[in-house]
Motif scaffolding. Sequence first.
Motif, PDB file in Angstrom:
ATOM      1  N   ALA A 216      32.474 -41.405 -12.402  1.00 23.76           N
ATOM      2  CA  ALA A 216      33.321 -42.589 -12.188  1.00 23.76           C
ATOM      3  C   ALA A 216      33.949 -42.485 -10.797  1.00 23.76           C
ATOM      4  O   ALA A 216      34.941 -41.785 -10.600  1.00 23.76           O
ATOM      5  CB  ALA A 216      34.392 -42.681 -13.268  1.00 23.76           C
ATOM      6  N   SER A 217      33.321 -43.173  -9.846  1.00 26.61           N
ATOM      7  CA  SER A 217      33.746 -43.089  -8.449  1.00 26.61           C
ATOM      8  C   SER A 217      34.661 -44.257  -8.106  1.00 26.61           C
ATOM      9  O   SER A 217      34.242 -45.421  -8.165  1.00 26.61           O
ATOM     10  CB  SER A 217      32.486 -43.114  -7.569  1.00 26.61           C
ATOM     11  OG  SER A 217      32.808 -43.404  -6.233  1.00 26.61           O
ATOM     12  N   ASN A 218      35.912 -43.953  -7.778  1.00 28.71           N
ATOM     13  CA  ASN A 218      36.870 -44.950  -7.276  1.00 28.71           C
ATOM     14  C   ASN A 218      37.058 -46.142  -8.213  1.00 28.71           C
ATOM     15  O   ASN A 218      37.232 -47.280  -7.769  1.00 28.71           O
ATOM     16  CB  ASN A 218      36.444 -45.433  -5.870  1.00 28.71           C
ATOM     17  CG  ASN A 218      36.493 -44.307  -4.870  1.00 28.71           C
ATOM     18  OD1 ASN A 218      37.159 -43.303  -5.100  1.00 28.71           O
ATOM     19  ND2 ASN A 218      35.794 -44.443  -3.772  1.00 28.71           N
ATOM     20  N   LEU A 219      37.024 -45.864  -9.504  1.00 25.13           N
ATOM     21  CA  LEU A 219      37.315 -46.879 -10.521  1.00 25.13           C
ATOM     22  C   LEU A 219      38.704 -46.644 -11.128  1.00 25.13           C
ATOM     23  O   LEU A 219      39.486 -47.588 -11.308  1.00 25.13           O
ATOM     24  CB  LEU A 219      36.260 -46.826 -11.635  1.00 25.13           C
ATOM     25  CG  LEU A 219      36.626 -47.557 -12.945  1.00 25.13           C
ATOM     26  CD1 LEU A 219      36.730 -49.066 -12.708  1.00 25.13           C
ATOM     27  CD2 LEU A 219      35.608 -47.262 -14.038  1.00 25.13           C
ATOM     28  N   TYR A 220      39.029 -45.376 -11.412  1.00 25.11           N
ATOM     29  CA  TYR A 220      40.241 -45.026 -12.162  1.00 25.11           C
ATOM     30  C   TYR A 220      41.497 -45.630 -11.524  1.00 25.11           C
ATOM     31  O   TYR A 220      42.398 -46.081 -12.213  1.00 25.11           O
ATOM     32  CB  TYR A 220      40.340 -43.500 -12.200  1.00 25.11           C
ATOM     33  CG  TYR A 220      41.214 -42.930 -13.282  1.00 25.11           C
ATOM     34  CD1 TYR A 220      40.879 -43.071 -14.620  1.00 25.11           C
ATOM     35  CD2 TYR A 220      42.370 -42.210 -12.961  1.00 25.11           C
ATOM     36  CE1 TYR A 220      41.663 -42.530 -15.611  1.00 25.11           C
ATOM     37  CE2 TYR A 220      43.160 -41.658 -13.951  1.00 25.11           C
ATOM     38  CZ  TYR A 220      42.803 -41.823 -15.272  1.00 25.11           C
ATOM     39  OH  TYR A 220      43.581 -41.278 -16.255  1.00 25.11           O
ATOM     40  N   GLN A 221      41.525 -45.667 -10.188  1.00 24.41           N
ATOM     41  CA  GLN A 221      42.699 -46.169  -9.451  1.00 24.41           C
ATOM     42  C   GLN A 221      42.947 -47.660  -9.694  1.00 24.41           C
ATOM     43  O   GLN A 221      44.033 -48.156  -9.434  1.00 24.41           O
ATOM     44  CB  GLN A 221      42.477 -45.924  -7.958  1.00 24.41           C
ATOM     45  CG  GLN A 221      41.265 -46.676  -7.406  1.00 24.41           C
ATOM     46  CD  GLN A 221      40.547 -45.936  -6.299  1.00 24.41           C
ATOM     47  OE1 GLN A 221      40.598 -44.725  -6.214  1.00 24.41           O
ATOM     48  NE2 GLN A 221      39.891 -46.674  -5.424  1.00 24.41           N
ATOM     49  N   LEU A 222      41.922 -48.372 -10.185  1.00 26.52           N
ATOM     50  CA  LEU A 222      42.063 -49.817 -10.418  1.00 26.52           C
ATOM     51  C   LEU A 222      42.556 -50.125 -11.828  1.00 26.52           C
ATOM     52  O   LEU A 222      42.824 -51.285 -12.150  1.00 26.52           O
ATOM     53  CB  LEU A 222      40.712 -50.512 -10.215  1.00 26.52           C
ATOM     54  CG  LEU A 222      40.148 -50.450  -8.791  1.00 26.52           C
ATOM     55  CD1 LEU A 222      38.741 -51.019  -8.761  1.00 26.52           C
ATOM     56  CD2 LEU A 222      41.037 -51.225  -7.829  1.00 26.52           C
ATOM     57  N   LEU A 223      42.641 -49.103 -12.672  1.00 21.48           N
ATOM     58  CA  LEU A 223      42.943 -49.329 -14.085  1.00 21.48           C
ATOM     59  C   LEU A 223      44.434 -49.197 -14.366  1.00 21.48           C
ATOM     60  O   LEU A 223      45.107 -48.322 -13.826  1.00 21.48           O
ATOM     61  CB  LEU A 223      42.169 -48.326 -14.952  1.00 21.48           C
ATOM     62  CG  LEU A 223      40.648 -48.314 -14.767  1.00 21.48           C
ATOM     63  CD1 LEU A 223      40.017 -47.298 -15.709  1.00 21.48           C
ATOM     64  CD2 LEU A 223      40.046 -49.705 -14.981  1.00 21.48           C
ATOM     65  N   ARG A 224      44.916 -50.082 -15.244  1.00 26.94           N
ATOM     66  CA  ARG A 224      46.306 -49.998 -15.718  1.00 26.94           C
ATOM     67  C   ARG A 224      46.437 -48.802 -16.656  1.00 26.94           C
ATOM     68  O   ARG A 224      45.434 -48.278 -17.158  1.00 26.94           O
ATOM     69  CB  ARG A 224      46.669 -51.263 -16.491  1.00 26.94           C
ATOM     70  CG  ARG A 224      47.275 -52.357 -15.649  1.00 26.94           C
ATOM     71  CD  ARG A 224      46.306 -53.049 -14.779  1.00 26.94           C
ATOM     72  NE  ARG A 224      46.891 -54.212 -14.121  1.00 26.94           N
ATOM     73  CZ  ARG A 224      46.285 -54.912 -13.185  1.00 26.94           C
ATOM     74  NH1 ARG A 224      45.070 -54.590 -12.763  1.00 26.94           N
ATOM     75  NH2 ARG A 224      46.875 -55.954 -12.641  1.00 26.94           N
TER      76      ARG A 224
END
Length: 122
Positions: free
Chosen positions: A10-18
Amino acid sequence: VEGKYDVVFASNLYQLLRLDERTKLREAVKLCLKTDGTLFISTLSINDPQHYGIGTRIDSDINSFQDEKFLHFCTQDEIERDFCFLRINELSEQEYYEHRSTGETHHHISWMLSGTLKSSND
Ligand SMILES: C[S@@+](CC[C@H](N)C(=O)[O-])C[C@H]1O[C@@H](n2cnc3c(N)ncnc32)[C@H](O)[C@@H]1O
């Protein structure tokens, strides 16, 4: 499918999640990885020089800001706590320049995490 995957990336997805979405992602990873399967995650650090602190602070989700988009920034303690179901192989901050097709260059500092799923007996 439960316990099916050797690797989740999971590349640079986690930062977009609430907050609740990040919890759901971790629960999904726990379910779909095989024991000893590997998770790789990259996500923005609170030390990100370009985006941290920009926009409106979200009081209900510490180190999160709403600007053009929602962004969450992780501390090392948070990653170690939230991914405690992994045996951590690597956790490091990486600084890099992201060259975009628009001609812009973004300067980032992100966490790189890799770890393997502990068995339920660990
Ligand atoms: C910063 S980009 C990273 C793209 C790619 N993984 C990379 O590392 O180059 C974030 C991606 O996450 C996707 N995304 C955003 N929110 C999502 C969500 N809730 N579920 C799945 N994907 C999402 C976006 O569409 C976008 O493609």
